[in-house]
Design a protein around this motif. Structure first.
Motif, PDB file in Angstrom:
ATOM      1  N   HIS A   9       0.839  -1.231  -0.052  1.00 49.30           N
ATOM      2  CA  HIS A   9      -0.005   0.040  -0.026  1.00 49.30           C
ATOM      3  C   HIS A   9       0.848   1.361   0.117  1.00 49.30           C
ATOM      4  O   HIS A   9       0.420   2.291  -0.593  1.00 49.30           O
ATOM      5  N   THR A  39      -2.313   1.680  -3.090  1.00 48.63           N
ATOM      6  CA  THR A  39      -3.368   2.508  -2.975  1.00 48.63           C
ATOM      7  C   THR A  39      -3.121   3.603  -4.107  1.00 48.63           C
ATOM      8  O   THR A  39      -2.138   3.639  -4.880  1.00 48.63           O
ATOM      9  N   ASP A  58      -6.633  -0.349  -4.292  1.00 46.94           N
ATOM     10  CA  ASP A  58      -7.345  -0.556  -2.976  1.00 46.94           C
ATOM     11  C   ASP A  58      -7.705   0.820  -2.538  1.00 46.94           C
ATOM     12  O   ASP A  58      -6.701   1.596  -2.266  1.00 46.94           O
ATOM     13  N   LYS A  59      -8.985   1.079  -2.558  1.00 48.82           N
ATOM     14  CA  LYS A  59      -9.169   2.604  -2.019  1.00 48.82           C
ATOM     15  C   LYS A  59      -8.949   2.574  -0.466  1.00 48.82           C
ATOM     16  O   LYS A  59      -9.167   3.906   0.042  1.00 48.82           O
ATOM     17  N   ARG A  60      -8.879   1.591   0.221  1.00 54.49           N
ATOM     18  CA  ARG A  60      -8.535   1.515   1.541  1.00 54.49           C
ATOM     19  C   ARG A  60      -9.838   2.440   2.360  1.00 54.49           C
ATOM     20  O   ARG A  60      -9.352   3.130   3.581  1.00 54.49           O
TER      21      ARG A  60
END
Length: 310
Positions: A9, A39, A58-60
């Protein structure tokens, strides 16, 4: 052919450090497709990595956002990954493991937790240098390592001739005097004094520049150096990597650009207070060294000047 997933990330320095591990994973899976989950700040950057075939965003979002978690889980499960390398090793990625592969061992899900030595606690293991931890993780998962201990971040560079021409950059030193607002203990306060000493020693032979991030552009006005921007905006990561790569020397706080410099093989030094050690973060390389002191306030500009090798 199988699908292999790497999770990374961030942050910027961590991505530079992980470059060798990513290359080793690729080398061990030549017949497979390598996917990487990251990210937004690093999504476009990783598309340039020659050892990755596909980048997944991945928008987390919150762990309590069940709709997003369902969507992400569905995307990941559709790939039917043969193996997952968790190079982030965070509480969030452990959470992902518990959703996707609850009982997976190191042969399926490789992380610092699934590969933890039996005779050591994780809190103790995490005190080891970061590259050593990556090396242990991959080897314990059955992955041969050749590049993990010597990351190469040169895959990130791009052409910045237009920027160099605009600012008349030939021979130059890059300073990184900034740090995150919540990490001010990493900040060395004597950059302007150092710039004065550099100008006395080198005169017009060398230019001193800074490359502020988006939130640092105003702060850069307080530094007596040329602020390198691209049409008034902060350089992107590839442009920043190139600016560093073509420089004569770099002086930085313990931040992402310092780690980029180390793993680009560029000459420079990082300034460390007592918040951590250069050993633990694996930053010292053949050309890049660290000055470690208990109190950054007391580290003189003259002492730093002595370490500049051009």
């Amino acid at each position: 052919m199988s699908n292999i997933l790497i999770i990374k990330h961030g942050s910027l320095g961590d991505i530079a450090q992980a470059s060798g591990a990513i290359q080793d994973i690729y080398e061990n899976h030549k017949k497979d497709q390598i996917h990487l989950l990251t990210t937004k700040p690093y999504f476009e950057l990783f598309k340039k990595n020659p050892f990755i075939h596909n980048v997944i965003l991945d928008k987390r979002l919150s762990k309590f956002n069940l709709i997003y978690l369902y969507q992400l889980t569905r995307i990941l499960k559709n790939f039917n990954f043969e193996k997952i390398y968790d190079l982030q090793n965070s509480s969030r990625t452990t959470f992902y493991k518990n959703i996707l592969f609850t009982k997976a061992k190191s042969d399926k899900w490789s992380s610092s937790e699934t590969t933890l030595p039996i005779d050591i606690l994780k809190i103790e293991f995490d005190r080891k240098p970061v590259l050593n931890r990556f090396d242990h993780q991959l080897k314990t998962s059955g992955t041969k390592t050749e590049h993990t201990m010597k990351p190469n971040f040169n895959w990130a560079v791009t052409n910045i001739n237009n920027i160099k021409q605009e600012f008349n950059l030939d021979k130059y030193i890059v300073l990184f005097p900034f740090c995150s607002a919540h990490l001010t203990h990493k900040k060395w306060p004597h950059y302007n004094e150092l710039i004065g000493l550099i100008k006395i020693k080198y005169g017009d032979q060398i230019k001193v520049v800074v490359a502020p991030g988006p939130s640092e552009i105003d702060d850069a006005k307080n530094i007596n150096a040329v602020s390198i921007l691209d049409k008034g905006k902060a350089l992107d990561i590839s442009q920043l990597a190139s600016l560093i790569n073509e420089s004569s020397f770099v002086i930085a706080n313990d931040t992402g650009p310092a780690h980029m410099t180390a793993h680009l093989g560029v000459k420079g030094i990082a300034l460390f207070g007592k918040h951590t050690t250069a050993f633990k973060v694996s930053i010292e390389r053949e050309n890049f060294k660290a000055i470690q002191v208990d109190d950054l306030e007391k580290l003189s500009a003259g002492k730093v000047l002595e370490k500049i090798l051009i």
